[in-house]
Design an enzyme around this catalytic site. Sequence first.
Site, PDB file in Angstrom:
ATOM      1  N   ASP A  63      20.261  46.488  -7.016  1.00  0.00           N
ATOM      2  CA  ASP A  63      21.316  45.757  -7.121  1.00  0.00           C
ATOM      3  C   ASP A  63      22.586  46.760  -7.364  1.00  0.00           C
ATOM      4  OD1 ASP A  63      19.770  44.065  -9.952  1.00  0.00           O
ATOM      5  OD2 ASP A  63      20.603  45.956  -9.400  1.00  0.00           O
ATOM      6  N   ASN A 129      17.798  32.543 -16.394  1.00  0.00           N
ATOM      7  CA  ASN A 129      17.775  31.572 -15.811  1.00  0.00           C
ATOM      8  C   ASN A 129      16.686  31.831 -14.301  1.00  0.00           C
ATOM      9  OD1 ASN A 129      19.159  32.958 -14.044  1.00  0.00           O
ATOM     10  ND2 ASN A 129      20.583  32.369 -14.027  1.00  0.00           N
ATOM     11  N   HIS A 131      16.848  34.138 -12.503  1.00  0.00           N
ATOM     12  CA  HIS A 131      17.409  34.885 -11.382  1.00  0.00           C
ATOM     13  C   HIS A 131      16.740  36.452 -11.239  1.00  0.00           C
ATOM     14  CE1 HIS A 131      20.317  37.038 -14.293  1.00  0.00           C
ATOM     15  NE2 HIS A 131      19.348  38.264 -13.915  1.00  0.00           N
ATOM     16  N   GLU A 136      21.094  34.911  -8.802  1.00  0.00           N
ATOM     17  CA  GLU A 136      21.431  33.985  -9.490  1.00  0.00           C
ATOM     18  C   GLU A 136      20.001  32.160  -8.489  1.00  0.00           C
ATOM     19  OE1 GLU A 136      22.858  35.711 -12.287  1.00  0.00           O
ATOM     20  OE2 GLU A 136      21.777  34.003 -11.844  1.00  0.00           O
TER      21      GLU A 136
HETATM   22  O1  LIG Z   1      15.321  43.033 -18.261  1.00  0.00           O
HETATM   23  P1  LIG Z   1      17.159  42.895 -18.168  1.00  0.00           P
HETATM   24  O2  LIG Z   1      18.051  43.478 -19.550  1.00  0.00           O
HETATM   25  O3  LIG Z   1      16.539  41.529 -19.339  1.00  0.00           O
HETATM   26  O4  LIG Z   1      17.793  41.934 -17.246  1.00  0.00           O
HETATM   27  C1  LIG Z   1      17.074  41.008 -16.549  1.00  0.00           C
HETATM   28  C2  LIG Z   1      17.696  41.147 -15.122  1.00  0.00           C
HETATM   29  O5  LIG Z   1      19.022  40.750 -15.167  1.00  0.00           O
HETATM   30  C3  LIG Z   1      19.701  41.359 -13.967  1.00  0.00           C
HETATM   31  O6  LIG Z   1      19.945  42.915 -14.782  1.00  0.00           O
HETATM   32  C4  LIG Z   1      20.465  41.556 -13.000  1.00  0.00           C
HETATM   33  O7  LIG Z   1      21.216  40.781 -14.315  1.00  0.00           O
HETATM   34  C5  LIG Z   1      18.680  42.148 -13.398  1.00  0.00           C
HETATM   35  O8  LIG Z   1      18.226  43.637 -12.596  1.00  0.00           O
HETATM   36  C6  LIG Z   1      17.547  41.633 -14.147  1.00  0.00           C
HETATM   37  O9  LIG Z   1      15.781  41.716 -13.776  1.00  0.00           O
END
Ligand SMILES: O=P(O)(O)OC[C@H]1O[C@](O)(CO)[C@@H](O)[C@@H]1O
Length: 234
Positions: A63, A129, A131, A136
């Site tokens: 992303d 959540n 995702h 999402e």
């Molecule tokens: O590893 P973190 O910082 O908990 O983020 C969880 C997820 O949220 C994201 O950064 C997207 O919001 C994903 O790329 C990532 O896997």
Amino acid sequence: MKIITAKTATEASARAFDIVNELMRRDQLQVMGLATGSTPLDLYKQICESNLDFSRCTSVNLDEYVGLKPTDPQSYHYFMQEHLFNAKPFKESFFPDGTNPDAGEVTRKYDRILAQHPIDLQILGIGRNGHIGFNEPGTLFDSHTHRVALTASTINANARFFENPDEVPRYAYTMGIASIMAAKRIILLAFGDAKAEAIRQTVNGPVTLEVPGSVLQRHPDVTVVLDEAAAGRL
Ligand SMILES: O=P(O)(O)OC[C@H]1O[C@](O)(CO)[C@@H](O)[C@@H]1O
């Protein structure tokens, strides 16, 4: 799904590194799908400190924010430079083009890149959540690269990194769920209590659009690598 649980995030990341190392040793890692966020940082650190050479490999990132240049410290491109590519450059590294507001053009182009570079190993984190990437809850399982409107909670969480609230990205381009599921192998990393429920639903819950991670139950080669806290509800 294969589940690997270690006491700490660092030990769990070392197990994930072992998988990467073995695939490289067997020359079975031409294209690597990369995630951002805090979860993969320890794995990337261990890769940076290793003798692995990715100069003949290609990377594709999950992303990128819309509206940020690759040189913007808040962009995912910059994140990857800092945490991996400066120490371990790839032959080529692809991101959705966050500088182009034409979502149709960006997503078609990225889908072509993904079709030309089938992913051998996809690294994933997971949101609280459930995702994966910026897919999402509610994202269709047959989705390909697309633009998403970020949730208020994501925008608020990111706001702390920006001087001016107006600079906080409202959209991101993300690989879709079908793009992710096309990878030959997937490593899902999750650490900490905050991810325990998402992991429980992803591993043991029903396969449902409401928990994007749950689709991984349908993939033939997923290794879920956890610390004890994230495995706490399994
Ligand atoms: O590893 P973190 O910082 O908990 O983020 C969880 C997820 O949220 C994201 O950064 C997207 O919001 C994903 O790329 C990532 O896997």
